[in-house]
Design an enzyme around this catalytic site. Structure first.
Site, PDB file in Angstrom:
ATOM      1  N   TYR A   1       3.492  -7.136  16.961  1.00  0.00           N
ATOM      2  CA  TYR A   1       3.773  -6.268  15.807  1.00  0.00           C
ATOM      3  C   TYR A   1       4.394  -4.948  16.286  1.00  0.00           C
ATOM      4  CZ  TYR A   1       3.074  -2.553  12.494  1.00  0.00           C
ATOM      5  OH  TYR A   1       3.291  -1.452  11.703  1.00  0.00           O
TER       6      TYR A   1
ATOM      7  N   SER B   1       5.913   3.322  13.354  1.00  0.00           N
ATOM      8  CA  SER B   1       4.485   3.527  13.604  1.00  0.00           C
ATOM      9  C   SER B   1       4.274   4.248  14.920  1.00  0.00           C
ATOM     10  CB  SER B   1       3.794   2.153  13.659  1.00  0.00           C
ATOM     11  OG  SER B   1       2.484   2.264  14.165  1.00  0.00           O
TER      12      SER B   1
ATOM     13  N   ASP C   1      12.372 -12.290  -1.011  1.00  0.00           N
ATOM     14  CA  ASP C   1      12.188 -12.079   0.428  1.00  0.00           C
ATOM     15  C   ASP C   1      13.407 -11.309   0.933  1.00  0.00           C
ATOM     16  OD1 ASP C   1      11.198 -14.144   3.231  1.00  0.00           O
ATOM     17  OD2 ASP C   1      12.306 -12.261   3.208  1.00  0.00           O
TER      18      ASP C   1
ATOM     19  N   ASP D   1       9.958  -7.233  -3.364  1.00  0.00           N
ATOM     20  CA  ASP D   1       8.754  -7.602  -2.625  1.00  0.00           C
ATOM     21  C   ASP D   1       8.534  -9.104  -2.801  1.00  0.00           C
ATOM     22  OD1 ASP D   1       6.002  -5.668  -1.706  1.00  0.00           O
ATOM     23  OD2 ASP D   1       5.893  -7.849  -1.732  1.00  0.00           O
TER      24      ASP D   1
ATOM     25  N   ASN E   1      -8.593  -2.744   9.178  1.00  0.00           N
ATOM     26  CA  ASN E   1      -8.531  -1.307   9.415  1.00  0.00           C
ATOM     27  C   ASN E   1      -9.879  -0.641   9.096  1.00  0.00           C
ATOM     28  OD1 ASN E   1      -5.207  -1.487   8.300  1.00  0.00           O
ATOM     29  ND2 ASN E   1      -5.757  -0.838  10.344  1.00  0.00           N
TER      30      ASN E   1
ATOM     31  N   TYR F   1       0.828  -1.214   0.000  1.00  0.00           N
ATOM     32  CA  TYR F   1       0.000   0.000   0.000  1.00  0.00           C
ATOM     33  C   TYR F   1       0.864   1.267   0.000  1.00  0.00           C
ATOM     34  CZ  TYR F   1      -3.402   3.350   2.077  1.00  0.00           C
ATOM     35  OH  TYR F   1      -4.196   4.436   2.348  1.00  0.00           O
TER      36      TYR F   1
ATOM     37  N   LYS G   1       8.394  -3.135  15.801  1.00  0.00           N
ATOM     38  CA  LYS G   1       8.742  -1.761  15.388  1.00  0.00           C
ATOM     39  C   LYS G   1       9.693  -1.141  16.404  1.00  0.00           C
ATOM     40  CE  LYS G   1       6.564  -1.565  11.550  1.00  0.00           C
ATOM     41  NZ  LYS G   1       7.315  -1.580  10.282  1.00  0.00           N
TER      42      LYS G   1
ATOM     43  N   THR H   1       2.400   3.466  16.925  1.00  0.00           N
ATOM     44  CA  THR H   1       2.095   2.412  17.894  1.00  0.00           C
ATOM     45  C   THR H   1       3.185   2.297  18.953  1.00  0.00           C
ATOM     46  OG1 THR H   1       1.067   0.220  17.931  1.00  0.00           O
ATOM     47  CG2 THR H   1       3.148   0.414  16.752  1.00  0.00           C
TER      48      THR H   1
ATOM     49  N   TYR I   1       4.524   6.645  11.352  1.00  0.00           N
ATOM     50  CA  TYR I   1       3.266   7.001  10.692  1.00  0.00           C
ATOM     51  C   TYR I   1       2.112   6.920  11.692  1.00  0.00           C
ATOM     52  CZ  TYR I   1       5.918   4.833   6.785  1.00  0.00           C
ATOM     53  OH  TYR I   1       6.872   4.420   5.889  1.00  0.00           O
TER      54      TYR I   1
ATOM     55  N   GLY J   1      -7.247  -4.181  22.875  1.00  0.00           N
ATOM     56  CA  GLY J   1      -5.951  -3.648  22.426  1.00  0.00           C
ATOM     57  C   GLY J   1      -6.041  -2.257  21.833  1.00  0.00           C
TER      58      GLY J   1
HETATM   59  P1  NAD Z   1       1.498  -3.710   3.017  1.00  0.00           P
HETATM   60  O1  NAD Z   1       1.295  -5.057   3.606  1.00  0.00           O
HETATM   61  O2  NAD Z   1       0.547  -3.177   2.029  1.00  0.00           O
HETATM   62  O3  NAD Z   1       2.954  -3.636   2.348  1.00  0.00           O
HETATM   63  C1  NAD Z   1       4.036  -4.385   2.860  1.00  0.00           C
HETATM   64  C2  NAD Z   1       4.665  -5.103   1.668  1.00  0.00           C
HETATM   65  O4  NAD Z   1       5.804  -5.814   2.103  1.00  0.00           O
HETATM   66  C3  NAD Z   1       3.723  -6.113   1.005  1.00  0.00           C
HETATM   67  O5  NAD Z   1       3.694  -5.876  -0.381  1.00  0.00           O
HETATM   68  C4  NAD Z   1       4.359  -7.478   1.311  1.00  0.00           C
HETATM   69  O6  NAD Z   1       4.177  -8.392   0.258  1.00  0.00           O
HETATM   70  C5  NAD Z   1       5.818  -7.084   1.484  1.00  0.00           C
HETATM   71  N1  NAD Z   1       6.634  -7.947   2.353  1.00  0.00           N
HETATM   72  C6  NAD Z   1       6.356  -8.351   3.613  1.00  0.00           C
HETATM   73  N2  NAD Z   1       7.395  -9.070   4.099  1.00  0.00           N
HETATM   74  C7  NAD Z   1       8.352  -9.082   3.126  1.00  0.00           C
HETATM   75  C8  NAD Z   1       9.652  -9.650   3.014  1.00  0.00           C
HETATM   76  N3  NAD Z   1      10.192 -10.355   4.011  1.00  0.00           N
HETATM   77  N4  NAD Z   1      10.339  -9.460   1.869  1.00  0.00           N
HETATM   78  C9  NAD Z   1       9.809  -8.740   0.844  1.00  0.00           C
HETATM   79  N5  NAD Z   1       8.585  -8.186   0.881  1.00  0.00           N
HETATM   80  C10 NAD Z   1       7.876  -8.358   2.018  1.00  0.00           C
HETATM   81  O7  NAD Z   1       1.666  -2.700   4.244  1.00  0.00           O
HETATM   82  P2  NAD Z   1       1.679  -1.107   4.264  1.00  0.00           P
HETATM   83  O8  NAD Z   1       0.412  -0.645   4.894  1.00  0.00           O
HETATM   84  O9  NAD Z   1       2.100  -0.578   2.946  1.00  0.00           O
HETATM   85  O10 NAD Z   1       2.845  -0.848   5.342  1.00  0.00           O
HETATM   86  C11 NAD Z   1       4.169  -0.632   4.894  1.00  0.00           C
HETATM   87  C12 NAD Z   1       5.022  -0.412   6.124  1.00  0.00           C
HETATM   88  O11 NAD Z   1       4.491   0.671   6.892  1.00  0.00           O
HETATM   89  C13 NAD Z   1       5.056  -1.618   7.073  1.00  0.00           C
HETATM   90  O12 NAD Z   1       6.363  -1.724   7.611  1.00  0.00           O
HETATM   91  C14 NAD Z   1       4.081  -1.233   8.182  1.00  0.00           C
HETATM   92  O13 NAD Z   1       4.421  -1.838   9.408  1.00  0.00           O
HETATM   93  C15 NAD Z   1       4.285   0.257   8.234  1.00  0.00           C
HETATM   94  N6  NAD Z   1       3.127   0.983   8.773  1.00  0.00           N
HETATM   95  C16 NAD Z   1       1.904   0.818   8.186  1.00  0.00           C
HETATM   96  C17 NAD Z   1       0.800   1.513   8.719  1.00  0.00           C
HETATM   97  C18 NAD Z   1      -0.572   1.352   8.108  1.00  0.00           C
HETATM   98  O14 NAD Z   1      -1.562   1.699   8.792  1.00  0.00           O
HETATM   99  N7  NAD Z   1      -0.685   0.865   6.902  1.00  0.00           N
HETATM  100  C19 NAD Z   1       0.966   2.361   9.813  1.00  0.00           C
HETATM  101  C20 NAD Z   1       2.242   2.496  10.370  1.00  0.00           C
HETATM  102  C21 NAD Z   1       3.322   1.803   9.830  1.00  0.00           C
HETATM  103  C1  WQD Z   2      -8.860   2.910  13.743  1.00  0.00           C
HETATM  104  C2  WQD Z   2     -10.047   3.148  14.652  1.00  0.00           C
HETATM  105  C3  WQD Z   2     -10.802   1.210  15.847  1.00  0.00           C
HETATM  106  C4  WQD Z   2     -12.142  -1.036  12.361  1.00  0.00           C
HETATM  107  C5  WQD Z   2      -3.694   0.044  13.310  1.00  0.00           C
HETATM  108  C6  WQD Z   2      -2.446  -0.530  13.910  1.00  0.00           C
HETATM  109  C7  WQD Z   2      -1.301   0.431  13.718  1.00  0.00           C
HETATM  110  C8  WQD Z   2      -1.189   0.810  12.263  1.00  0.00           C
HETATM  111  C9  WQD Z   2      -2.494   1.366  11.750  1.00  0.00           C
HETATM  112  C10 WQD Z   2       0.493  -0.593  11.307  1.00  0.00           C
HETATM  113  C11 WQD Z   2      -9.913   2.436  15.978  1.00  0.00           C
HETATM  114  C12 WQD Z   2     -11.868   1.693  14.875  1.00  0.00           C
HETATM  115  C13 WQD Z   2     -11.604  -0.056  13.179  1.00  0.00           C
HETATM  116  C14 WQD Z   2     -13.515  -1.328  12.424  1.00  0.00           C
HETATM  117  C15 WQD Z   2     -13.774   0.358  14.095  1.00  0.00           C
HETATM  118  N1  WQD Z   2      -0.801  -0.289  11.471  1.00  0.00           N
HETATM  119  N2  WQD Z   2     -12.422   0.626  14.023  1.00  0.00           N
HETATM  120  N3  WQD Z   2     -14.288  -0.612  13.292  1.00  0.00           N
HETATM  121  O1  WQD Z   2      -6.015   0.390  15.275  1.00  0.00           O
HETATM  122  O2  WQD Z   2      -5.547   2.871  14.964  1.00  0.00           O
HETATM  123  O3  WQD Z   2      -3.994   1.211  13.997  1.00  0.00           O
HETATM  124  O4  WQD Z   2      -3.490   0.352  11.956  1.00  0.00           O
HETATM  125  O5  WQD Z   2       1.451  -0.024  11.709  1.00  0.00           O
HETATM  126  O6  WQD Z   2      -0.119  -0.176  14.159  1.00  0.00           O
HETATM  127  O7  WQD Z   2      -2.661  -0.688  15.298  1.00  0.00           O
HETATM  128  O8  WQD Z   2      -6.230   1.494  12.997  1.00  0.00           O
HETATM  129  O9  WQD Z   2      -7.973   1.381  11.261  1.00  0.00           O
HETATM  130  O10 WQD Z   2      -7.667  -0.618  12.815  1.00  0.00           O
HETATM  131  O11 WQD Z   2      -8.677   1.490  13.696  1.00  0.00           O
HETATM  132  O12 WQD Z   2     -14.481   0.988  14.888  1.00  0.00           O
HETATM  133  O13 WQD Z   2     -14.062  -2.225  11.707  1.00  0.00           O
HETATM  134  O14 WQD Z   2     -11.220   2.618  14.021  1.00  0.00           O
HETATM  135  O15 WQD Z   2     -11.386   0.843  17.085  1.00  0.00           O
HETATM  136  O16 WQD Z   2     -10.444   3.257  16.981  1.00  0.00           O
HETATM  137  P1  WQD Z   2      -5.513   1.496  14.435  1.00  0.00           P
HETATM  138  P2  WQD Z   2      -7.654   0.862  12.615  1.00  0.00           P
END
Ligand code: NAD
Ligand code: WQD
Length: 343
Positions: free
Chosen positions: A154, A127, A60, A33, A204, A13, A158, A129, A182, A302
Site C-alpha cells: 500500500y 500519506s 471504477d 466511486d 485503525n 471517509y 503511494k 507512510t 496526510y 510493520g
Molecule cells: P475510504 O476507503 O473511506 O475511501 C476511498 C473510497 O474510494 C471508497 O469509497 C471506495 O469505495 C473508493 N474506491 C476505491 N477504489 C476505487 C476505484 N477504483 N474507483 C472508484 N472508487 C474507488 O478511504 P479514506 O480513508 O477516505 O482514504 C481516502 C484516500 O486517502 C485514500 O487514497 C487513502 O490512501 C488516503 N489516505 C488515507 C489515510 C487514512 O488514515 N484514512 C491516511 C493517508 C492517506
Molecule cells: C495508530 C497507532 C498502532 C489499532 C495507518 C496506515 C497509514 C494510514 C493511516 C492510509 C499505531 C496503534 C492501532 C489498534 C493499537 N492509512 N493501534 N491498537 O498504523 O499509524 O497508519 O493508517 O494511508 O498508511 O499505516 O494508524 O490507526 O492503524 O494505528 O494500538 O487496535 O495505534 O500500533 O501505533 P497507522 P493506526
C-alpha cells in the site's frame, strides 16, 4: 463562474468530508466511486448537511471507457481530487496485486484523460507512510525528509503514484498537481451524519477504540508499550478529518488560481503535535467521560515507532492550519459511533 470538481472516492471517509467543504465553498462536485469501501447512502447524508446533492456516478475510476463517459456527461471539470484507492495496509501485504492494479491504474486513467477534457490540475491523496520511520533528526517531519523504502505494498503504491505524477508533469503534461501527505485522520463531521465506516473489524486505532468504548468490542489491544517513547506506546499525529477536508479546498483554490506558479507542490497535513496511543486513550476518556477497556499486547508487525508532522510549509505557504482540538475531535468520533447504527 462555479468551478466543477471531480472527487474520486467521494463517498469514502475523507472524500465525503471534503465534498461537504467543497460545496460549502461554492464548488460544484461530481463524485465517482465504485462503492468498494463505502455506500451510496453517504450521498443522501451529504445533501442533508449542505442542502446540495452532489452528482454521483458509480464507476471504477480505473475504467477508461466509463471515465470517458463521465467526462462527457459532466463537461467543464476543472480539477480532480483523487481519493479513490484501497488503503488497508495489512490487506495490501496479503493481496499486493489488487493494490497495485487498483491504486496505480486509477491514477493512470485519470492522468491520461485529463488533457483531452481540459482538466487543469489534480490534488492527490498521499500519506506520511512515504517517510517510513524518520530518523530522529527528521522529526518532526517536513516535506524535505527523505522518502524511505515502503513498508507495505500500500505504501509503495503511494510512492509510485507520487513518482508518476512527478514524471508526467516533468514531461510537460498540461496540468498541475498538489500532493497532500496526510498523517492520521480521525473524527467525524460535527453533524454526525458522516464519518469513518470501517468494514468488519477496524484496523485503525480510533474506530476500534470507539467500538470498544461502546461495548461492541471486548477491549482495545494496545500494540506495544516497550517502544523508545515516553510512555512506551507509539506516537502519531492525529488530524481532525474536517480540518483535513478544508486543506483540500485551500489546495484546489491555490492550484486552479495558479497562486504558486509551480506545476507541482507537496504539503504535509498534520497538527504538528505527536500523541501516544496511551495519551490518546486518556484524551478520549477525559473528553467523553467514557472509560476505554484496553490491554497491552505485543507490537503489531510493520508499525513505526513515532512520527508527527512539521506543518509549517502548509501553514505558511498553503495558508492552512489544523485548528480542532484532540478532545473535540475524539468527541466527534464518539458521537458518530453512537449515531452510526441509526444510519
Ligand atoms: P475510504 O476507503 O473511506 O475511501 C476511498 C473510497 O474510494 C471508497 O469509497 C471506495 O469505495 C473508493 N474506491 C476505491 N477504489 C476505487 C476505484 N477504483 N474507483 C472508484 N472508487 C474507488 O478511504 P479514506 O480513508 O477516505 O482514504 C481516502 C484516500 O486517502 C485514500 O487514497 C487513502 O490512501 C488516503 N489516505 C488515507 C489515510 C487514512 O488514515 N484514512 C491516511 C493517508 C492517506
Ligand atoms: C495508530 C497507532 C498502532 C489499532 C495507518 C496506515 C497509514 C494510514 C493511516 C492510509 C499505531 C496503534 C492501532 C489498534 C493499537 N492509512 N493501534 N491498537 O498504523 O499509524 O497508519 O493508517 O494511508 O498508511 O499505516 O494508524 O490507526 O492503524 O494505528 O494500538 O487496535 O495505534 O500500533 O501505533 P497507522 P493506526
Amino acid at each position: 463562474m462555479i468551478k466543477k470538481i471531480l472527487v474520486t472516492g467521494g463517498t469514502g471517509y475523507i472524500g465525503s468530508h471534503t465534498t461537504v467543504e467543497l460545496q460549502n465553498n461554492g464548488f460544484e462536485v461530481v463524485i465517482v466511486d465504485n462503492l468498494s469501501n463505502s455506500n451510496a447512502g453517504v450521498i443522501d447524508r451529504i445533501e442533508k448537511i449542505t442542502g446540495i446533492r452532489p452528482a454521483f456516478e458509480k464507476v471504477d475510476c480505473a475504467d477508461v471507457v466509463a471515465m470517458k463517459k463521465v467526462f462527457a456527461a459532466y463537461p467543464g471539470i476543472k480539477g480532480i481530487i483523487h481519493f479513490a484507492a484501497d488503503k488497508a495496509v495489512g490487506e495490501s501485504v496479503e493481496k499486493p496485486l489488487k493494490y497495485y492494479r487498483n491504486n496505480i491504474d486509477s491514477l493512470l486513467t485519470l492522468l491520461e484523460l485529463m488533457p483531452e477534457n481540459g482538466v487543469e490540475g489534480i490534488v492527490f491523496s498521499s500519506s506520511c507512510t512515504v517517510y517510513g520511520q524518520p530518523a530522529s533528526e527528521y522529526l518532526p517531519v517536513s516535506e524535505q525528509a527523505p522518502i524511505q523504502p515502503a513498508m507495505s505494498p500500500y505504501g509503495n503504491t503511494k510512492q509510485i503514484n507520487e513518482e508518476i505524477i512527478r514524471d508526467a508533469i516533468h514531461s510537460g503534461a498540461p496540468y498541475k498537481s498538489i500532493i497532500l501527505r496526510y498523517f492520521n485522520p480521525i473524527g467525524a463531521h460535527p453533524s454526525s451524519k458522516i464519518g469513518e465506516l470501517p468494514n468488519g473489524i477496524p484496523q485503525n486505532l480510533v474506530p476500534f477504540l470507539t467500538q470498544a468504548a461502546a461495548g461492541i468490542r471486548k477491549e482495545l489491544s494496545v500494540f506495544g508499550n516497550d517502544y523508545s517513547t515516553p510512555d512506551g506506546s507509539c506516537i502519531r499525529d492525529y488530524i481532525n478529518v474536517v480540518d483535513l477536508a478544508k486543506a483540500h479546498v485551500t489546495a484546489m483554490n491555490r492550484m486552479l488560481e495558479n497562486r504558486s506558479g509551480l506545476p507541482l507542490e507537496y504539503f504535509n497535513l498534520g497538527t504538528g503535535k505527536g500523541l501516544s496511543v496511551l495519551e490518546l486513550i486518556h484524551s478520549f476518556e477525559k473528553a467523553t467521560g467514557v472509560k476505554v477497556p484496553y490491554k497491552i499486547v505485543g507490537r503489531r508487525e510493520g508499525d513505526i515507532e513515532q512520527i508527527w508532522a512539521d506543518p509549517r510549509h502548509a501553514n505558511e505557504v498553503l495558508g492552512w492550519k489544523a485548528v480542532e482540538t484532540i478532545e473535540d475531535t475524539l468527541r466527534s468520533a464518539w458521537n458518530w459511533q453512537n449515531k452510526m447504527p441509526t444510519l
